[in-house]
Each structure stands twice: as structure tokens, then as C-alpha cells.
Scaffold this motif. Structure first.
Motif, PDB file in Angstrom:
ATOM      1  N   ASN A   1      -5.198  -1.881  -9.609  1.00 33.41           N
ATOM      2  CA  ASN A   1      -6.039  -1.933 -10.813  1.00 33.41           C
ATOM      3  C   ASN A   1      -6.507  -0.546 -11.225  1.00 33.41           C
ATOM      4  OD1 ASN A   1      -5.806  -4.730 -10.958  1.00 33.41           O
ATOM      5  ND2 ASN A   1      -7.650  -5.097  -9.766  1.00 33.41           N
ATOM      6  N   VAL A   2      -6.918   0.258 -10.241  1.00 28.78           N
ATOM      7  CA  VAL A   2      -7.387   1.611 -10.543  1.00 28.78           C
ATOM      8  C   VAL A   2      -6.246   2.456 -11.108  1.00 28.78           C
ATOM      9  CG1 VAL A   2      -8.241   3.753  -9.535  1.00 28.78           C
ATOM     10  CG2 VAL A   2      -9.276   1.585  -8.879  1.00 28.78           C
ATOM     11  N   TYR A   3      -5.089   2.441 -10.440  1.00 21.35           N
ATOM     12  CA  TYR A   3      -3.956   3.233 -10.917  1.00 21.35           C
ATOM     13  C   TYR A   3      -3.514   2.778 -12.307  1.00 21.35           C
ATOM     14  CZ  TYR A   3      -3.470   4.913  -6.097  1.00 21.35           C
ATOM     15  OH  TYR A   3      -3.679   5.490  -4.875  1.00 21.35           O
ATOM     16  N   SER A   4      -3.544   1.473 -12.532  1.00 22.87           N
ATOM     17  CA  SER A   4      -3.148   0.958 -13.843  1.00 22.87           C
ATOM     18  C   SER A   4      -4.106   1.431 -14.932  1.00 22.87           C
ATOM     19  CB  SER A   4      -3.096  -0.570 -13.804  1.00 22.87           C
ATOM     20  OG  SER A   4      -2.654  -1.094 -15.036  1.00 22.87           O
ATOM     21  N   SER A   5      -5.409   1.425 -14.626  1.00 26.09           N
ATOM     22  CA  SER A   5      -6.398   1.895 -15.603  1.00 26.09           C
ATOM     23  C   SER A   5      -6.235   3.381 -15.891  1.00 26.09           C
ATOM     24  CB  SER A   5      -7.816   1.609 -15.087  1.00 26.09           C
ATOM     25  OG  SER A   5      -8.028   0.226 -14.908  1.00 26.09           O
ATOM     26  N   VAL A   6      -6.034   4.166 -14.824  1.00 26.88           N
ATOM     27  CA  VAL A   6      -5.852   5.611 -15.001  1.00 26.88           C
ATOM     28  C   VAL A   6      -4.598   5.892 -15.817  1.00 26.88           C
ATOM     29  CG1 VAL A   6      -5.367   7.768 -13.792  1.00 26.88           C
ATOM     30  CG2 VAL A   6      -7.123   6.222 -12.917  1.00 26.88           C
ATOM     31  N   MET A   7      -3.520   5.168 -15.517  1.00 25.34           N
ATOM     32  CA  MET A   7      -2.268   5.399 -16.231  1.00 25.34           C
ATOM     33  C   MET A   7      -2.387   4.999 -17.695  1.00 25.34           C
ATOM     34  SD  MET A   7       1.527   4.351 -14.872  1.00 25.34           S
ATOM     35  CE  MET A   7       1.068   5.028 -13.282  1.00 25.34           C
ATOM     36  N   SER A   8      -3.075   3.902 -17.961  1.00 26.83           N
ATOM     37  CA  SER A   8      -3.268   3.481 -19.354  1.00 26.83           C
ATOM     38  C   SER A   8      -4.094   4.502 -20.121  1.00 26.83           C
ATOM     39  CB  SER A   8      -3.950   2.111 -19.390  1.00 26.83           C
ATOM     40  OG  SER A   8      -3.152   1.121 -18.793  1.00 26.83           O
ATOM     41  N   SER A   9      -5.159   5.015 -19.489  1.00 25.94           N
ATOM     42  CA  SER A   9      -5.994   6.023 -20.141  1.00 25.94           C
ATOM     43  C   SER A   9      -5.204   7.294 -20.406  1.00 25.94           C
ATOM     44  CB  SER A   9      -7.215   6.333 -19.269  1.00 25.94           C
ATOM     45  OG  SER A   9      -7.996   5.179 -19.050  1.00 25.94           O
TER      46      SER A   9
ATOM     47  N   SER B   1       5.634  -1.362 -13.076  1.00 25.69           N
ATOM     48  CA  SER B   1       5.607  -1.633 -11.637  1.00 25.69           C
ATOM     49  C   SER B   1       4.217  -2.077 -11.193  1.00 25.69           C
ATOM     50  CB  SER B   1       6.033  -0.388 -10.864  1.00 25.69           C
ATOM     51  OG  SER B   1       7.335   0.023 -11.233  1.00 25.69           O
ATOM     52  N   LEU B   2       3.195  -1.416 -11.710  1.00 28.66           N
ATOM     53  CA  LEU B   2       1.821  -1.772 -11.340  1.00 28.66           C
ATOM     54  C   LEU B   2       1.459  -3.173 -11.827  1.00 28.66           C
ATOM     55  CD1 LEU B   2      -0.028   1.600 -12.032  1.00 28.66           C
ATOM     56  CD2 LEU B   2       0.459   0.561  -9.809  1.00 28.66           C
ATOM     57  N   ILE B   3       1.973  -3.549 -12.970  1.00 25.17           N
ATOM     58  CA  ILE B   3       1.714  -4.902 -13.482  1.00 25.17           C
ATOM     59  C   ILE B   3       2.347  -5.941 -12.563  1.00 25.17           C
ATOM     60  CG2 ILE B   3       2.170  -6.490 -15.382  1.00 25.17           C
ATOM     61  CD1 ILE B   3       1.974  -4.096 -17.279  1.00 25.17           C
TER      62      ILE B   3
ATOM     63  N   ILE C   1       6.074   4.660 -18.361  1.00 22.23           N
ATOM     64  CA  ILE C   1       6.172   3.250 -18.732  1.00 22.23           C
ATOM     65  C   ILE C   1       6.734   2.433 -17.570  1.00 22.23           C
ATOM     66  CG2 ILE C   1       7.386   1.622 -20.233  1.00 22.23           C
ATOM     67  CD1 ILE C   1       7.166   3.702 -22.467  1.00 22.23           C
ATOM     68  N   ALA C   2       7.753   2.981 -16.874  1.00 23.88           N
ATOM     69  CA  ALA C   2       8.341   2.279 -15.730  1.00 23.88           C
ATOM     70  C   ALA C   2       7.314   2.091 -14.615  1.00 23.88           C
ATOM     71  CB  ALA C   2       9.553   3.056 -15.215  1.00 23.88           C
ATOM     72  N   LEU C   3       6.532   3.121 -14.331  1.00 23.49           N
ATOM     73  CA  LEU C   3       5.503   3.009 -13.294  1.00 23.49           C
ATOM     74  C   LEU C   3       4.408   2.030 -13.713  1.00 23.49           C
ATOM     75  CD1 LEU C   3       5.112   6.724 -12.128  1.00 23.49           C
ATOM     76  CD2 LEU C   3       6.442   4.890 -11.069  1.00 23.49           C
ATOM     77  N   SER C   4       4.076   2.030 -14.993  1.00 22.99           N
ATOM     78  CA  SER C   4       3.062   1.092 -15.482  1.00 22.99           C
ATOM     79  C   SER C   4       3.532  -0.354 -15.326  1.00 22.99           C
ATOM     80  CB  SER C   4       2.743   1.402 -16.950  1.00 22.99           C
ATOM     81  OG  SER C   4       1.764   0.520 -17.456  1.00 22.99           O
TER      82      SER C   4
ATOM     83  N   LEU D   1       0.828  -1.209   0.000  1.00 19.94           N
ATOM     84  CA  LEU D   1       0.000   0.000   0.000  1.00 19.94           C
ATOM     85  C   LEU D   1       0.860   1.255   0.000  1.00 19.94           C
ATOM     86  CD1 LEU D   1      -2.793  -1.033   2.550  1.00 19.94           C
ATOM     87  CD2 LEU D   1      -3.048  -0.722   0.087  1.00 19.94           C
ATOM     88  N   ASN D   2       1.932   1.231   0.766  1.00 19.89           N
ATOM     89  CA  ASN D   2       2.825   2.385   0.828  1.00 19.89           C
ATOM     90  C   ASN D   2       3.467   2.669  -0.519  1.00 19.89           C
ATOM     91  OD1 ASN D   2       5.894   3.346   1.377  1.00 19.89           O
ATOM     92  ND2 ASN D   2       4.544   4.229   2.919  1.00 19.89           N
ATOM     93  N   TYR D   3       3.941   1.622  -1.188  1.00 20.21           N
ATOM     94  CA  TYR D   3       4.583   1.802  -2.490  1.00 20.21           C
ATOM     95  C   TYR D   3       3.568   2.219  -3.555  1.00 20.21           C
ATOM     96  CZ  TYR D   3       9.177   0.054  -1.096  1.00 20.21           C
ATOM     97  OH  TYR D   3      10.415  -0.090  -0.517  1.00 20.21           O
ATOM     98  N   LEU D   4       2.340   1.732  -3.452  1.00 20.79           N
ATOM     99  CA  LEU D   4       1.313   2.140  -4.408  1.00 20.79           C
ATOM    100  C   LEU D   4       1.017   3.632  -4.263  1.00 20.79           C
ATOM    101  CD1 LEU D   4      -1.122  -0.907  -4.242  1.00 20.79           C
ATOM    102  CD2 LEU D   4       0.107  -0.110  -6.266  1.00 20.79           C
ATOM    103  N   ARG D   5       1.013   4.127  -3.034  1.00 23.84           N
ATOM    104  CA  ARG D   5       0.806   5.569  -2.848  1.00 23.84           C
ATOM    105  C   ARG D   5       1.980   6.356  -3.430  1.00 23.84           C
ATOM    106  NH1 ARG D   5      -0.728   3.550   2.424  1.00 23.84           N
ATOM    107  NH2 ARG D   5      -3.001   3.458   2.588  1.00 23.84           N
ATOM    108  N   ARG D   6       3.188   5.822  -3.291  1.00 25.07           N
ATOM    109  CA  ARG D   6       4.343   6.485  -3.901  1.00 25.07           C
ATOM    110  C   ARG D   6       4.203   6.541  -5.417  1.00 25.07           C
ATOM    111  NH1 ARG D   6       9.895   4.272  -1.031  1.00 25.07           N
ATOM    112  NH2 ARG D   6       9.316   4.627   1.154  1.00 25.07           N
TER     113      ARG D   6
END
Length: 311
Positions: A230-238, A181-183, A176-179, A146-151
Motif C-alpha cells: 500500500n505504501v509503495y503503491s501510494s508513493v508510486m502514484s504520487s 505489480s503492486l496492484i 506502469i509495470a511496477l504499479s 516481502l522479498n519481491y516488494l523490496r525488489r
């Protein structure tokens, strides 16, 4: 590296050698260190070496009264200086082995999940209560995700603000690097969720009521982390698709302007080419005449394109 810890007066304290009810922490152990533990403690060799494979997936299994619990933990990779301050996150397996008198953790890197416990910064941890200690480790793993996801979310916001000012390759490489990471996080969290659910059934470890509540808290945080990833990944993809459309639109606008300029500049070439032909039977006007015709024709072409809203 091998470390031994035991709870003394409510705090985790280092000890010199393995004692009943202690925690053994192995960080990137060498072959000699693994053999040393095998000589000191009756533990399955395969269990001890399982987490030394960085591709090991999250799972739980038992063998002759010993429990192996492998969970993925988040780690921060070194930033690439060529892409400014981009941060890349990935995951590594950590093995938690429960034997008769000991809890053993094995990981390829020294992470904050175990280091804060080893440094005595977390109070109220009783290593002698093996099941509870294991669940406290799982809770800290979930909290670290959770901490890293907030980062990641904060880094994404900063990159997005820079993209509004200047669209260049550095910011896109960081996204791309953050995307990626989310995967990695999403895949690891799903594996951890399945593993924790197996433990929660109570067939692998004896669960007391307080222990069950602790594991349920960890499982809730893991599911929350899955939703966040999942939410961050969707937002980043959009967002990346939107910026891709912006880049494509800008390119189309540039090509349109260049095409119009090319068409207009073709007119003087045609006029001067016709004037320069060697035609004897057709007398041609003065030398300034082709320049005047070219200017008038270019203005007329520009006005036509402007009226038709092509420019």
C-alpha cells in the motif's frame, strides 16, 4: 512434472514413489500425471485440479477429511526487451492439499517457494509433521512477497533516478509495470490474509502451540507485506502524478514560447504586406524602410512582453 520428497535425517530427500508421510510436488501437471496421482492416492479430483486455473482465488475448504488450501504466490514475468530492463510481477495460485498420509502441492510454475525446499536448502523441515510443514510453506510464501516488494522498491528508485536525467516513455512504461505489480500483490495478499485467518481459528487443521506460533508469524509477514504494498503503491502514484504535472508544465512552457514567436513574426508579415499593396495616391519610402520598421516593431513587442513578464 511429479516429484516425491520425504524427510530423511533432517533433510528433504527425493524418493521414487509415494510413501506415507511424504510430500508430492506437482508442477504444471499433464492430464496423465493428474490421473496417475488419482490412482496412487485417495484425493479429491476437484482439489487436485483447482490450482490449474490461473484465475483461482485464495480460499480454504474441506471435503471428507481432506483439506484444500489455495494461496497466491508471487512470480516474475519475463522482461519485455522493448522496455529495457523492466520487470513485471504477477501472482499464481498454489494449492496445498492435506490428505491422510500426504501433503500435495500443485502449481502451474516451478517457483522458488517450493524449489528451495525440494533442493534441500532449507533445514529443519519435517514433512511428516503435516500441519507444521503446511505452515512453513505459508511462511515462505509470505517471505517471498516481502522479498519481491523490496525488489520493486529498488527498481522504482533506479527508475526515478533515470527520470531526473531524462523523461521518456521507457521509464514511464517501467513505472506502469511496477504499479500493476503492486496492484496484483495487494489483491493477492488480502486474499491470503483472509485464508490464513480462517486456518488460524483451528477448525480446519488441528493446531499445536508451536504450529500456531508459526502460522501467526506467517500472518504477521503477510500483513507487513500488505502495508508495504500500500505504501509503495501510494508513493508510486504520487510520483507519477508529479511527473505528469512536470510534463504538462513543460508542454505549457513550450507552447507559450511558440505563441510568442508566432506573434512577433506576424509583425514583419503585416508591414511587408502593407508596403507591398498597390496604393497610387500614397507615396511609400525606400525599400529598406519596411525592414527597419519590422525590426523596430519586433524589438518593441519583445520589450513589451518582457516588461509584462509574459516571456
Amino acid at each position: 512434472m511429479i516429484e516425491y520428497f520425504k524427510t530423511v535425517d533432517g533433510r528433504i530427500t527425493p524418493v521414487e514413489k509415494p510413501e506415507a508421510g511424504c510430500w508430492i510436488n506437482l508442477v504444471a501437471p499433464t492430464g496423465d500425471e493428474v490421473r496417475q496421482i488419482l490412482c496412487e492416492i485417495d484425493v479429491d479430483d476437484g482439489f487436485l485440479r483447482a490450482a490449474l486455473d490461473p484465475e483461482e482465488s485464495s480460499r480454504v475448504e474441506t471435503e471428507e477429511g481432506q483439506l484444500l488450501l489455495i494461496v497466491d504466490i508471487p512470480v516474475l514475468e519475463q522482461s519485455d526487451s522493448s522496455t529495457r530492463d523492466v520487470q513485471m510481477y504477477t501472482t499464481l495460485p498454489m494449492a496445498i492439499i492435506v490428505v491422510e498420509d500426504y501433503v500435495i502441492t500443485v502449481c502451474l510454475e516451478d517457483t522458488s517457494v517450493t524449489r528451495q525446499l525440494a533442493n534441500g536448502k532449507v533445514r529443519g523441515v519435517q514433512i511428516g509433521l503435516k500441519t507444521r510443514f503446511v505452515f512453513q510453506l505459508l511462511l515462505r510464501v509470505a517471505g517471498r512477497f516481502l522479498n519481491y516488494l523490496r525488489r520493486i522498491q529498488r527498481n522504482f528508485t533506479k527508475i526515478e533516478q533515470r527520470l531526473y536525467e531524462s523523461l521518456n516513455n521507457d521509464e514511464l512504461m517501467q513505472m506502469i509495470a511496477l504499479s500493476k505489480s503492486l496492484i496484483y500483490f495487494s489483491a493477492s495478499l488480502r486474499g491470503n490474509e483472509v485464508t490464513m485467518e480462517k486456518v488460524l481459528r483451528g477448525r480446519l487443521l488441528k493446531l499445536y502451540e508451536d504450529d500456531r506460533d508459526l502460522l501467526e508469524d506467517a500472518l504477521i509477514e503477510v500483513r507487513q507485506a500488505i502495508d508495504m504494498a500500500n505504501v509503495y503503491s501510494s508513493v508510486m502514484s504520487s510520483t507519477m502524478e508529479a511527473y505528469s504535472s512536470v510534463v504538462s508544465n513543460n508542454l505549457n512552457s513550450i507552447m507559450k514560447v511558440l505563441t510568442i514567436i508566432t506573434v512577433i513574426l506576424t509583425i514583419p508579415n503585416m508591414v511587408f504586406g502593407f508596403y507591398g499593396m498597390n496604393v497610387v495616391s500614397l507615396p511609400l519610402p525606400f525599400a529598406w524602410f519596411p525592414a527597419l520598421v519590422s525590426i523596430l516593431a519586433c524589438v518593441a513587442a519583445w520589450a513589451f512582453l518582457k516588461i509584462r513578464k509574459l516571456y
